[in-house]
Scaffold this active site. Structure first.
Site, PDB file in Angstrom:
ATOM      1  N   ASP A   8      20.435  12.148  30.519  1.00 35.20           N
ATOM      2  CA  ASP A   8      20.566  10.768  30.067  1.00 35.20           C
ATOM      3  C   ASP A   8      19.648   9.898  30.923  1.00 35.20           C
ATOM      4  O   ASP A   8      19.169  10.336  31.974  1.00 35.20           O
ATOM      5  CB  ASP A   8      22.023  10.323  30.178  1.00 35.20           C
ATOM      6  CG  ASP A   8      22.359   9.192  29.227  1.00 35.20           C
ATOM      7  OD1 ASP A   8      21.470   8.728  28.498  1.00 35.20           O
ATOM      8  OD2 ASP A   8      23.530   8.759  29.217  1.00 35.20           O
ATOM      9  N   GLU A  10      20.061   6.173  31.682  1.00 35.48           N
ATOM     10  CA  GLU A  10      20.520   5.003  32.435  1.00 35.48           C
ATOM     11  C   GLU A  10      20.737   5.302  33.912  1.00 35.48           C
ATOM     12  O   GLU A  10      20.630   4.411  34.750  1.00 35.48           O
ATOM     13  CB  GLU A  10      21.811   4.451  31.816  1.00 35.48           C
ATOM     14  CG  GLU A  10      21.619   3.711  30.507  1.00 35.48           C
ATOM     15  CD  GLU A  10      21.688   4.631  29.292  1.00 35.48           C
ATOM     16  OE1 GLU A  10      21.590   4.134  28.162  1.00 35.48           O
ATOM     17  OE2 GLU A  10      21.835   5.868  29.490  1.00 35.48           O
ATOM     18  N   HIS A  60      19.516  10.755  25.544  1.00 34.25           N
ATOM     19  CA  HIS A  60      19.465   9.291  25.599  1.00 34.25           C
ATOM     20  C   HIS A  60      18.904   8.686  24.326  1.00 34.25           C
ATOM     21  O   HIS A  60      17.811   9.049  23.872  1.00 34.25           O
ATOM     22  CB  HIS A  60      18.613   8.832  26.788  1.00 34.25           C
ATOM     23  CG  HIS A  60      18.406   7.345  26.811  1.00 34.25           C
ATOM     24  ND1 HIS A  60      19.428   6.463  27.085  1.00 34.25           N
ATOM     25  CD2 HIS A  60      17.303   6.588  26.553  1.00 34.25           C
ATOM     26  CE1 HIS A  60      18.964   5.229  27.019  1.00 34.25           C
ATOM     27  NE2 HIS A  60      17.680   5.277  26.689  1.00 34.25           N
ATOM     28  N   HIS A 116      28.365   2.177  30.257  1.00 33.01           N
ATOM     29  CA  HIS A 116      28.751   2.133  28.844  1.00 33.01           C
ATOM     30  C   HIS A 116      29.225   3.527  28.445  1.00 33.01           C
ATOM     31  O   HIS A 116      29.052   4.486  29.197  1.00 33.01           O
ATOM     32  CB  HIS A 116      27.570   1.709  27.965  1.00 33.01           C
ATOM     33  CG  HIS A 116      26.493   2.740  27.881  1.00 33.01           C
ATOM     34  ND1 HIS A 116      25.590   2.955  28.901  1.00 33.01           N
ATOM     35  CD2 HIS A 116      26.195   3.667  26.926  1.00 33.01           C
ATOM     36  CE1 HIS A 116      24.767   3.948  28.565  1.00 33.01           C
ATOM     37  NE2 HIS A 116      25.129   4.404  27.371  1.00 33.01           N
ATOM     38  N   GLU A 135      31.108   9.054  29.593  1.00 35.21           N
ATOM     39  CA  GLU A 135      30.462  10.141  28.860  1.00 35.21           C
ATOM     40  C   GLU A 135      30.588  11.452  29.631  1.00 35.21           C
ATOM     41  O   GLU A 135      30.776  12.525  29.044  1.00 35.21           O
ATOM     42  CB  GLU A 135      28.991   9.793  28.601  1.00 35.21           C
ATOM     43  CG  GLU A 135      28.810   8.635  27.640  1.00 35.21           C
ATOM     44  CD  GLU A 135      27.394   8.107  27.584  1.00 35.21           C
ATOM     45  OE1 GLU A 135      26.490   8.737  28.198  1.00 35.21           O
ATOM     46  OE2 GLU A 135      27.170   7.068  26.935  1.00 35.21           O
TER      47      GLU A 135
END
Length: 277
Positions: A8, A10, A60, A116, A135
Site C-alpha cells: 500500500d 499511504e 493502492h 482510513h 486494513e
C-alpha cells in the site's frame, strides 16, 4: 520459501498528504519512486533471508503505482484492479509461506498519517467483531484463514503500533512518525531502505505456514459520514443497517467477509457526489 508482499502507498517513506498518493496529483509521480524503494528493500531483505520467490501485490488505489522497471529483477509484480481478494490477492492459493504488509497505515477514525480503511473519506469507522479494524487487521484475518502468517509490517509509527494487535510476532519498521493526518517526521529513503531490508531478512525466518485459523463468524460493521451511504450499502445482500449511518454484515469466514466489505465500499464510492459527499 515464497513470500507475498501486499504493498500500500499511504504508509510509504515520505508520504504525508493526498497529493502524494492520488494518481495524477502533484507529488504522486515522485512518491511512486519512494514507494517502489520501500518494496524493493523488502524484496532484497527477504532474498537475503533465504526466500526463493517474492511476489508483490499492488494494493493502492488503482493498483498501478509501483514502477516495475525499478523493481529487483527477482520480484514479480501483480498489478491492476479487480482481484478476488484485493489487497491480499495470492494468499489463497496454498503456496505462500508468509505475507508482508508494506506501506500500511492506521484505520478509519484512528490517528495516523492518511488513516482510513479502504475509502479515503466516507468511512469514519470499521469494526471486526466489535474491535476497531484497520486494513491490516482485516487482511491479517484473511491470511490466517489460509495458514499464512504476517511476518513484516511497515508504515508510520501508528501503523506499527496497530500491528501489535494483529501480528505481534511480525517485524515492524516505522518509516515516519505521525504528527497529524497530513504531517509526519520522515526518515530519508536511504535509512528506511536499510531498515526495511534488515527487518525483512530477519522476518524471513517467520515465514512458516500454519494450520488455517477458522475463527468465524465475523461481523464487520461500517460507519459512514452520511446517512445516504448507509442506505446505499444495504444493496449488498446480507448487509443491514444498525444505525442511521452504520451497517453490519456477518459472514462465516473472513474470505466471505472481506469480499462483502469490498462490495460495500464499491457501492458506497459510487454513491458519493463530488461536492456534498
Amino acid at each position: 520459501m515464497r513470500i507475498l508482499i501486499s504493498a500500500d502507498m499511504e504508509g510509504a517513506t515520505g508520504v504525508t498528504w493526498p497529493g502524494d498518493v492520488l494518481p495524477g496529483a502533484s507529488q504522486w509521480e515522485r512518491c511512486r519512486s519512494l514507494f517502489t524503494s520501500d518494496v524493493n528493500a523488502a524484496v532484497l531483505g527477504f532474498h537475503d533471508g533465504g526466500a526463493d520467490e517474492v511476489i508483490v501485490n499492488e494494493a493502492h488505489w488503482t493498483m498501478r503505482n509501483l514502477l516495475l522497471e525499478q523493481l529487483d529483477e527477482r520480484a514479480q509484480l501483480l498489478t491492476g484492479r479487480h482481484k478476488e481478494l484485493s489487497m491480499v490477492e495470492g494468499v489463497q492459493h496454498g503456496d505462500v509461506d508468509g505475507i508482508a504488509f508494506v506501506g500500511y497505515h492506521a484505520g478509519a477514525g484512528m490517528e495516523g498519517v492518511l488513516a482510513h480503511t479502504y475509502l479515503a473519506n466516507q468511512i469514519t469507522g470499521v469494526w471486526l467483531n466489535d474491535v476497531p479494524a484497520s486494513e491490516g487487521l482485516l487482511n491479517a484475518h484473511v491470511a490466517a484463514e489460509f495458514g499464512v502468517p504476517v511476518v513484516l509490517v511497515t508504515g508510520d509509527d501508528v501503523a506499527c503500533e496497530d500491528a501489535l494487535g494483529y501480528a505481534p510476532e511480525a517485524l515492524k519498521v516505522a518509516v515516519k512518525d505521525h504528527v497529524s493526518r497530513y504531517a509526519a517526521v520522515c526518515r530519508t529513503p536511504a535509512r528506511t531502505a536499510a531498515d526495511i531490508r534488515a527487518a525483512a531478512k530477519e522476518a524471513a525466518s517467520l515465514a512458516v505456514r500454519h494450520e488455517p485459523v477458522r475463527g468465524g463468524p465475523f461481523t464487520v460493521a461500517v460507519e459512514f459520514d452520511a446517512e445516504h451511504l448507509a442506505m446505499a450499502a444495504t444493496v449488498v445482500p446480507g448487509v443491514d443497517r444498525i444505525g442511521e449511518r452504520k451497517v453490519a454484515c456477518t459472514s462465516e469466514t473472513m474470505y466471505e467477509g472481506i469480499r462483502a466489505f469490498k462490495a460495500v465500499t464499491t457501492i458506497v464510492s459510487a454513491a458519493v457526489e463530488e461536492q456534498y459527499g
